[in-house]
Scaffold this motif. Structure first.
Motif, PDB file in Angstrom:
ATOM      1  N   ASP A  60      -5.811   5.946  -0.185  1.00  0.00           N
ATOM      2  CA  ASP A  60      -5.660   4.530  -0.801  1.00  0.00           C
ATOM      3  C   ASP A  60      -5.566   3.905   0.793  1.00  0.00           C
ATOM      4  O   ASP A  60      -6.029   4.929   1.673  1.00  0.00           O
ATOM      5  CB  ASP A  60      -4.621   3.998  -1.636  1.00  0.00           C
ATOM      6  CG  ASP A  60      -3.037   3.802  -0.560  1.00  0.00           C
ATOM      7  OD1 ASP A  60      -3.352   4.712   0.309  1.00  0.00           O
ATOM      8  OD2 ASP A  60      -2.325   3.654  -1.097  1.00  0.00           O
ATOM      9  N   GLN A  61      -5.625   2.946   0.972  1.00  0.00           N
ATOM     10  CA  GLN A  61      -6.310   1.850   2.210  1.00  0.00           C
ATOM     11  C   GLN A  61      -5.194   2.572   3.070  1.00  0.00           C
ATOM     12  O   GLN A  61      -5.461   2.452   4.080  1.00  0.00           O
ATOM     13  CB  GLN A  61      -6.723   0.868   1.854  1.00  0.00           C
ATOM     14  CG  GLN A  61      -7.112  -0.253   2.889  1.00  0.00           C
ATOM     15  CD  GLN A  61      -8.975   0.528   3.054  1.00  0.00           C
ATOM     16  OE1 GLN A  61      -9.062   0.754   1.681  1.00  0.00           O
ATOM     17  NE2 GLN A  61      -9.412   0.465   4.721  1.00  0.00           N
ATOM     18  N   SER A  62      -4.153   1.984   2.764  1.00  0.00           N
ATOM     19  CA  SER A  62      -3.007   1.995   3.991  1.00  0.00           C
ATOM     20  C   SER A  62      -2.852   4.029   4.402  1.00  0.00           C
ATOM     21  O   SER A  62      -2.782   3.253   5.149  1.00  0.00           O
ATOM     22  CB  SER A  62      -1.766   1.995   3.818  1.00  0.00           C
ATOM     23  OG  SER A  62      -1.357   2.455   2.356  1.00  0.00           O
ATOM     24  N   ALA A  65      -5.470   4.007   6.575  1.00  0.00           N
ATOM     25  CA  ALA A  65      -5.794   3.602   7.943  1.00  0.00           C
ATOM     26  C   ALA A  65      -4.797   4.145   8.988  1.00  0.00           C
ATOM     27  O   ALA A  65      -4.959   4.282   9.855  1.00  0.00           O
ATOM     28  CB  ALA A  65      -5.008   2.100   7.828  1.00  0.00           C
ATOM     29  N   ARG A  66      -3.606   5.083   8.545  1.00  0.00           N
ATOM     30  CA  ARG A  66      -2.147   5.540   9.120  1.00  0.00           C
ATOM     31  C   ARG A  66      -3.321   7.290   9.938  1.00  0.00           C
ATOM     32  O   ARG A  66      -2.954   7.458  10.651  1.00  0.00           O
ATOM     33  CB  ARG A  66      -0.825   5.755   7.716  1.00  0.00           C
ATOM     34  CG  ARG A  66      -0.363   7.227   8.553  1.00  0.00           C
ATOM     35  CD  ARG A  66       0.775   7.101   8.589  1.00  0.00           C
ATOM     36  NE  ARG A  66       1.996   6.155   8.048  1.00  0.00           N
ATOM     37  CZ  ARG A  66       2.949   5.450   8.977  1.00  0.00           C
ATOM     38  NH1 ARG A  66       2.928   6.523   9.271  1.00  0.00           N
ATOM     39  NH2 ARG A  66       3.328   4.921   8.676  1.00  0.00           N
ATOM     40  N   SER A  99      -0.523   8.038  -1.869  1.00  0.00           N
ATOM     41  CA  SER A  99      -0.105   6.392  -1.002  1.00  0.00           C
ATOM     42  C   SER A  99      -0.218   6.554   0.427  1.00  0.00           C
ATOM     43  O   SER A  99       0.009   8.481   0.957  1.00  0.00           O
ATOM     44  CB  SER A  99       0.959   5.899  -1.729  1.00  0.00           C
ATOM     45  OG  SER A  99       1.607   6.669  -1.375  1.00  0.00           O
ATOM     46  N   GLU A 100       0.453   5.877   1.098  1.00  0.00           N
ATOM     47  CA  GLU A 100       1.082   5.691   2.711  1.00  0.00           C
ATOM     48  C   GLU A 100       2.158   7.387   2.408  1.00  0.00           C
ATOM     49  O   GLU A 100       2.422   7.981   3.418  1.00  0.00           O
ATOM     50  CB  GLU A 100       1.551   4.799   3.529  1.00  0.00           C
ATOM     51  CG  GLU A 100       1.095   4.962   4.775  1.00  0.00           C
ATOM     52  CD  GLU A 100       1.633   3.351   5.328  1.00  0.00           C
ATOM     53  OE1 GLU A 100       1.521   3.333   6.694  1.00  0.00           O
ATOM     54  OE2 GLU A 100       1.868   2.045   4.762  1.00  0.00           O
TER      55      GLU A 100
END
Length: 136
Positions: A60-62, A65-66, A99-100
């Motif tokens: 996912d987006q987060s 980014a990480r 997920s993050e």
């Protein structure tokens, strides 16, 4: 996954395999095979695009980014995590987008497997200092 996504993955995988086998089967006597740097750069760009599209489907987006932040600091660890995620995605072992927090767990596992001890060694050298002799 939608049929369009599967078809895009198949096309990307086929292009990767063709680029990989084309590079391995290069024959300098064969006029049809070339060692063109531009072709190699295009193949590398296709591979990068394929990796990014697979990671976009898996994370996912987060989490992306990480992972990109990690790639700036520790590119080798980020590459290892990317390879792991791509392999798991290709084998169908991922149940959905990660997920993050899921990525953090994967990062901890990778860190434990590739645990390197950092040591700092001070090498103090004696320097001939003129102040030592001037104690008069």
């Amino acid at each position: 996954m939608a049929d369009e996504e599967l078809e895009a993955l198949r096309r990307q995988r086929m292009a990767e395999l063709q680029a990989k086998h084309g590079a391995l089967a290069w024959n300098p006597m064969d006029p049809n095979s070339s060692n063109d740097p531009q072709a190699q750069q295009e193949a590398q760009q296709r591979e990068t695009d394929m990796r990014n599209s697979i990671l976009a489907q898996v994370l996912d987006q987060s989490a992306r980014a990480r992972l990109s932040n990690l790639a700036m600091v520790k590119p080798d660890k980020a590459k290892a995590v990317e390879n792991y995620l791509i392999q798991m995605g290709r084998m169908g072992q991922l149940g959905g987008k990660i997920s993050e927090s899921g990525l953090i767990e994967i990062l901890e596992k990778v860190s434990q497997q590739t645990d390197k001890k950092t040591t700092v060694k001070f090498n103090r050298r004696k320097v001939m200092d003129s102040d030592e002799d001037d104690d008069d």
